[in-house]
Design a protein around this motif. Structure first.
Motif, mmCIF file in Angstrom:
data_model
loop_
_atom_site.group_PDB
_atom_site.id
_atom_site.type_symbol
_atom_site.label_atom_id
_atom_site.label_comp_id
_atom_site.label_asym_id
_atom_site.label_seq_id
_atom_site.Cartn_x
_atom_site.Cartn_y
_atom_site.Cartn_z
ATOM 1 N N GLU A 472 -13.123 -33.874 -5.276
ATOM 2 C CA GLU A 472 -13.399 -34.654 -4.079
ATOM 3 C C GLU A 472 -13.492 -36.145 -4.424
ATOM 4 O O GLU A 472 -12.947 -36.999 -3.717
ATOM 5 N N ARG A 475 -10.168 -37.592 -5.064
ATOM 6 C CA ARG A 475 -9.423 -37.768 -3.822
ATOM 7 C C ARG A 475 -9.866 -39.059 -3.142
ATOM 8 O O ARG A 475 -9.054 -39.835 -2.666
ATOM 9 N N GLU A 480 -5.771 -38.705 -6.572
ATOM 10 C CA GLU A 480 -5.261 -37.339 -6.475
ATOM 11 C C GLU A 480 -3.761 -37.241 -6.760
ATOM 12 O O GLU A 480 -3.331 -36.429 -7.577
ATOM 13 N N GLN A 481 -3.024 -38.118 -6.122
ATOM 14 C CA GLN A 481 -1.561 -38.051 -6.284
ATOM 15 C C GLN A 481 -1.160 -38.210 -7.740
ATOM 16 O O GLN A 481 -0.344 -37.462 -8.267
#
Ligand SMILES: Nc1ncnc2c1ncn2[C@@H]1O[C@H](COP(=O)(O)OP(=O)(O)OP(=O)(O)O)[C@@H](O)[C@H]1O
Ligand SMILES: [Mg+2]
Length: 607
Positions: A472, A475, A480-481
């Protein structure tokens, strides 16, 4: 230029460097303390050694019995075979107990060293940043690896030799007297001669040994530093120079090692010659006595065997001199590290004050602080800064102005020389370091990542933080990517210094850390410098969420990063020269306004 670390170099280079004997004794005693938990094992080693040696030394005696009482006497062949079997049994006993002794001893030695390494590491980990300014990483690595290994050798070789060879010597002398007092007395005449040779070589061996050790540790230190700075070396095409500097050190080490080997060989050969001379001596004296029937032939045989064995333990013990010397050097070096008290220390229990994480309001006061890394130059001079709970403060200023130093003081990487820093009115020196570091979260200019997975790097190996929390957080900072692109995603193993990730990506990971740990006071030191403006905006959003109600200090060169701050502090050569909101500072038309116009003009020109 004299850096604080130069003294240490001096000590290492100078082989005659000596500490006073009281310190040396203290250091040595401290090391022996590590052997205490192993005393039962050592007792076992002692018994095994006695059994093995006795079995060894009984063998020549047995042969004497065979020669004098059986072969030359008229008793049956049955007893000879019986004695032969006993001889074999003795050999087996000697083998078994030598094996046991070696095993037990290694176990004791390795356990001692494992404990020592652990303590050393935790001691080093407790040190303040000033310690790392003073000690080269390379030589700390040597301390952890080879100095502790030398201490292992002390227990497994020196101590063993003193016990085993000392016992052998005593028993050999005992057997010699048992066989023939007169001949034994003649042999003891040799002892002073042996002592003279040993003393004469002692100094020579010690010096050559120490020189070789010093060269080795310098070579290792050089190697360690070069490996961590390899990219720099390559980018400046310094490979050739570094290789030649390395081979210079390597050659010196080779030279010193060879010199050491030569000294040892000469020493050993002198001993051998002495040994052979003594055998000749015994053969002559004993032979005459046998001729005159004053001595039995078997006794002479046994005597010759013992005199041959006599030199072996002496030689072994003197050879341990080297190891003992290097142990002393290592013990001193380790002791010097162990005796460094961290400058930044936990408060004494009676002075400690509690500040629960939930109760922190986040007021920060720098009260007339003065700070310097070394005595010759103040980095911060009489600096006064008061930050209200929840305030967002931007810090800008010239390179080297002392911005990082200021926030490092708040995290207590160093302590102020004068004045005080308070959080909610409590001097930070009265807070336990652990709770201070929970309260103050810092994203540094050069974020550090550990060898481990991304998950572990975000939660800093704290298993109580679950995986979902980490994901979390990643993100939220927009990592995240980037993480999903990696082969194993969140479980990708990062190497030390985070190679495999870009500087910005490393910074994202350290931002995720902040989100996970949610410190009450947030410090970002040039933390967004490596990020593109899109990612920076993402971070900004995430931070806006986290920083609500939290005191936040942001150091930035890019003025746009701190434009929204409640207050901007402008620093220059160790002091605050202006402060106020962006608008106020522009109205003051001072240094900040200058910087701002410069920057905006720059961008305008660039477009
Ligand atoms: N570990 C250290 N040992 C000795 N001197 C240091 C150390 N770290 C910094 N300094 C000195 O202290 C002064 C302030 O350094 P500091 O890192 O606080 O500057 P800064 O304002 O953060 O600069 P920058 O914008 O380049 O990050 C500099 O002159 C620097 O040479
Ligand atoms: Mg800085």
């Amino acid at each position: 230029m004299a850096k604080p670390g130069d003294n240490r170099q001096e000590e290492e280079i100078n082989p005659n460097y000596q500490v006073d004997s009281a310190t040396r004794r203290k250091a040595f005693r401290a090391m022996l303390g590590y052997a205490k938990p192993q005393r039962l094992v050592f007792l076992g080693v002692f018994f095994c050694a006695i059994l093995a040696i006795s079995a060894d030394l009984l063998q020549p005696y047995l042969v004497k019995v065979v020669i004098d009482d059986n072969m030359l006497g008229d008793q049956g062949a049955g007893r000879v075979i019986g004695l032969g079997l006993i001889y074999l049994l003795l050999a087996v006993i000697s083998m078994i107990f030598t094996y046991l002794q070696a095993n037990l001893l290694q176990r004791a030695g390795q356990s001692i060293v494992a404990a020592l390494r652990k303590d050393l590491f935790s001691h080093i980990a407790k040190q303040s940043m000033s310690f790392f300014d003073r000690h080269a990483i390379g030589s700390l690595v040597t301390n952890e690896s080879s100095d502790t290994e030398t201490i292992n050798q002390f227990f497994t070789q020196v101590l063993l030799s003193i016990v085993r060879d000392g016992l052998s010597l005593i028993m050999i002398i005992g057997f010699m007297f048992l066989l023939d007092v007169q001949l034994a007395l003649y042999c003891l005449v040799l002892l002073p001669l042996i002592a003279i040779i040993a003393v004469a070589f002692r100094k020579m061996l010690r010096n050559s040994y120490q020189r070789a050790r010093t060269q080795l540790s310098r070579t290792i230190a050089f190697l360690a530093e070069n490996l961590s700075g390899m990219s720099l070396i390559q980018s400046f095409h310094q490979e050739k120079e570094q290789v030649s500097r390395f081979s210079q050190r390597n050659r010196k080490y080779l030279k010193e090692s060879l010199r050491e080997v030569r000294a040892t060989v000469i020493f050993n050969r002198s001993f051998d010659i002495l040994g052979n001379l003594s055998v000749a001596f015994v053969v002559y004296l004993g032979g005459m006595a046998v001729f005159n029937s004053a001595l039995e032939f078997g006794v002479l045989y046994a005597f010759i065997s013992y005199i041959r064995q006599f030199f072996q333990p002496i030689n072994q013990i003197t050879q341990q001199w080297n190891t003992l010397q290097s142990t002393l050097v290592s013990v001193e070096r380790l002791w010097r590290i162990f005796s460094v008290e961290p400058e930044v220390r936990n408060p004494k229990p009676e002075q400690a004050k509690e500040l629960g994480l939930e109760r922190v309001r986040g007021q920060v006061d720098f009260n007339h602080i003065r700070f310097a890394y070394s005595d010759d130059r103040d980095v911060l001079r009489d600096l006064e800064l008061h930050i209200k709970p929840g305030e967002f403060v931007g810090i800008v200023g010239t390179t080297g102005a002392g911005k990082s130093s200021l926030v490092n003081l708040l995290a207590r990487f160093y302590d102020v020389r004068k004045g005080s820093i308070q959080i909610d009115g409590i001097d930070i020196r009265q807070l336990k370091l652990e709770s201070l570091h929970r309260i103050v979260g810092l994203v540094q200019q050069e974020p550090y990542l550990y060898s481990g997975s991304i998950i572990d790097n975000v939660r800093l190996f704290d298993e109580s933080i679950d995986r979902d929390t980490v994901i979390e957080a990643c993100r939220m900072v927009g990592a995240e990517q980037m993480i999903k692109r990696l082969k194993k995603g969140y479980d990708t193993l990062l190497t030390e210094r985070g190679s495999g990730l870009s500087a910005g990506e490393r910074q994202l990971i350290s931002f995720a850390r902040i989100l996970v740990y949610q410190p009450r006071i947030l410090i970002l030191d040039e933390a967004t410098a490596n990020l593109d403006s899109h990612t920076e905006r993402l971070i900004q959003q995430a931070l806006n969420v986290v920083s609500v109600g939290r005191t936040t200090l942001v150091i930035a060169h890019r003025l746009s990063t701190v434009q929204q701050a409640d207050r901007i502090i402008v620093m220059r050569s160790g002091g605050i020269i202006e402060q106020g909101s962006h608008k106020e500072l522009l109205q003051q038309n001072g240094y900040y306004a200058d910087l701002y116009h410069h920057a905006t003009r720059g961008t305008a020109a660039g477009q």
